[in-house]
Design an enzyme around this catalytic site. Sequence first.
Site, PDB file in Angstrom:
ATOM      1  N   TYR A  43      -4.030  -8.786   2.429  1.00 19.56           N
ATOM      2  CA  TYR A  43      -3.084  -7.689   2.236  1.00 19.56           C
ATOM      3  C   TYR A  43      -3.653  -6.427   2.857  1.00 19.56           C
ATOM      4  CZ  TYR A  43      -0.331  -4.034  -0.028  1.00 19.56           C
ATOM      5  OH  TYR A  43       0.465  -2.948  -0.257  1.00 19.56           O
ATOM      6  N   ASP A  58      -3.031   9.128   0.320  1.00 21.40           N
ATOM      7  CA  ASP A  58      -1.798   8.397   0.592  1.00 21.40           C
ATOM      8  C   ASP A  58      -0.601   9.242   0.157  1.00 21.40           C
ATOM      9  OD1 ASP A  58       0.107   6.507   1.113  1.00 21.40           O
ATOM     10  OD2 ASP A  58      -0.425   5.159  -0.526  1.00 21.40           O
ATOM     11  N   ASP A  86       1.614  -3.295   4.251  1.00 20.08           N
ATOM     12  CA  ASP A  86       2.398  -2.198   3.702  1.00 20.08           C
ATOM     13  C   ASP A  86       3.103  -1.508   4.872  1.00 20.08           C
ATOM     14  OD1 ASP A  86       3.383   0.086   2.487  1.00 20.08           O
ATOM     15  OD2 ASP A  86       1.511   0.607   1.494  1.00 20.08           O
ATOM     16  N   ASP A  88       5.443   0.945   4.134  1.00 23.73           N
ATOM     17  CA  ASP A  88       5.954   2.173   3.532  1.00 23.73           C
ATOM     18  C   ASP A  88       7.493   2.167   3.473  1.00 23.73           C
ATOM     19  OD1 ASP A  88       3.397   3.220   3.048  1.00 23.73           O
ATOM     20  OD2 ASP A  88       3.246   3.977   5.090  1.00 23.73           O
ATOM     21  N   HIS A 113       6.244  -5.108   3.281  1.00 25.53           N
ATOM     22  CA  HIS A 113       7.129  -4.604   2.231  1.00 25.53           C
ATOM     23  C   HIS A 113       7.635  -3.213   2.573  1.00 25.53           C
ATOM     24  CE1 HIS A 113       3.975  -2.116   0.250  1.00 25.53           C
ATOM     25  NE2 HIS A 113       3.187  -3.178   0.258  1.00 25.53           N
ATOM     26  N   GLU A 115       9.901   0.098   0.929  1.00 22.88           N
ATOM     27  CA  GLU A 115      10.145   0.721  -0.365  1.00 22.88           C
ATOM     28  C   GLU A 115      11.305   1.703  -0.319  1.00 22.88           C
ATOM     29  OE1 GLU A 115       6.851   4.239  -0.487  1.00 22.88           O
ATOM     30  OE2 GLU A 115       6.138   2.205  -0.062  1.00 22.88           O
ATOM     31  N   CYS A 123       1.642   7.599  -2.835  1.00 19.50           N
ATOM     32  CA  CYS A 123       1.165   6.364  -3.441  1.00 19.50           C
ATOM     33  C   CYS A 123       1.992   6.039  -4.678  1.00 19.50           C
ATOM     34  CB  CYS A 123      -0.308   6.512  -3.815  1.00 19.50           C
ATOM     35  SG  CYS A 123      -0.968   5.146  -4.795  1.00 19.50           S
ATOM     36  N   ARG A 166      10.445  -3.652  -2.064  1.00 17.55           N
ATOM     37  CA  ARG A 166       9.707  -2.949  -3.120  1.00 17.55           C
ATOM     38  C   ARG A 166      10.571  -1.819  -3.663  1.00 17.55           C
ATOM     39  NH1 ARG A 166       4.087   0.607  -2.413  1.00 17.55           N
ATOM     40  NH2 ARG A 166       4.771   2.328  -3.741  1.00 17.55           N
ATOM     41  N   GLU A 196       7.230  -1.934  -8.478  1.00 18.30           N
ATOM     42  CA  GLU A 196       5.997  -1.168  -8.653  1.00 18.30           C
ATOM     43  C   GLU A 196       5.868  -0.708 -10.099  1.00 18.30           C
ATOM     44  OE1 GLU A 196       3.010  -0.798  -7.937  1.00 18.30           O
ATOM     45  OE2 GLU A 196       3.033   0.441  -6.121  1.00 18.30           O
ATOM     46  N   ASN A 221       1.493  -5.901  -7.956  1.00 16.56           N
ATOM     47  CA  ASN A 221       0.538  -4.993  -7.316  1.00 16.56           C
ATOM     48  C   ASN A 221      -0.483  -4.575  -8.360  1.00 16.56           C
ATOM     49  OD1 ASN A 221      -0.585  -3.337  -5.346  1.00 16.56           O
ATOM     50  ND2 ASN A 221       0.742  -1.610  -5.847  1.00 16.56           N
TER      51      ASN A 221
END
Length: 307
Positions: A43, A58, A86, A88, A113, A115, A123, A166, A196, A221
């Site tokens: 990951y 982040d 990731d 974003d 993923h 989001e 983050c 996500r 999340e 996660n």
Amino acid sequence: MPTSAAARLRELLARQDDIIVCPGVYDGLTARIALQQGFDCLYMTGAGTSLSRLGLPDLGLTTLPEMLANASTIASLSPSTPLIADADTGYGGPLMVARTVRACMSAGVAGLHLEDQVLAKRCGHLLNKELVPRDVYLSRIRAAVLARQEMRDLTGGVSDIVIIARTDALQGMGFDEAMGRLEDAVAVGADVVFMEGVAGKEMGRVVCERFRSKGVPVLLNMVPGGVTAEMTLEEAREVGFGVVVYPGLMLSAVYEACERVSGELKRTGRVEKIKGMGPKVLFELCGLDECLEFDKKAGGKGFDGGV
């Protein structure tokens, strides 16, 4: 023809009686360490990419070029080992999301993923996250699915990627809204869901039962000290999660070790030698022998005397 990393990831996801364990890596060295340990999947952490490549928190400061360059490097080290990255927010509207997906597919990324935070994201384990409306979020997922299909058509089905939806809606909008967003994302083509900040095993069980009944794996996660309730791997497996990622695994270990040895140097002017550790050990971890063998096969003479 060798199995692609994306195809391998789909095989792993199809194993209902098992769970995929993904250590969080953020550069070539941490990826090599994880590969040496024999993990089936890696990951690429977005936070780790921001911290290592930019030296910044982040807070949505990384862009597609930084994330793609990092993902490409990691994916290239073992092309048959799936890498989940990731991505974003996808870095823009539908056209930009499509560009992100195509680029990740070309780089050999097996899964990514997307989001539902605003572009100026943060983050997922920080407070006061802002989210886009549900229709905007779904346009991101839909764009990713369309871009994937276009790439499949162009390559005759060779290119593929697993799309993970996500949502960060749980903390600010509640469980029902978070579930609704994920269900809608699956309806437009997402392969895996990722809520999340799952608040505990019972909540996780509800999410997993809802989606596993539809054949959709659920990702957990696991960030110690973050907003997700801590679970052991065995607990996550029993709850029903199909994938567990540990984004801070390498980051925390590297921070602890580097702080210790740099502090020792500052205080004492010397550093205790780590038994058995030297430059050649690290080079061998990162493919020294393979490089020398390749050079020899190609007719190179530069390493005939050894290194």
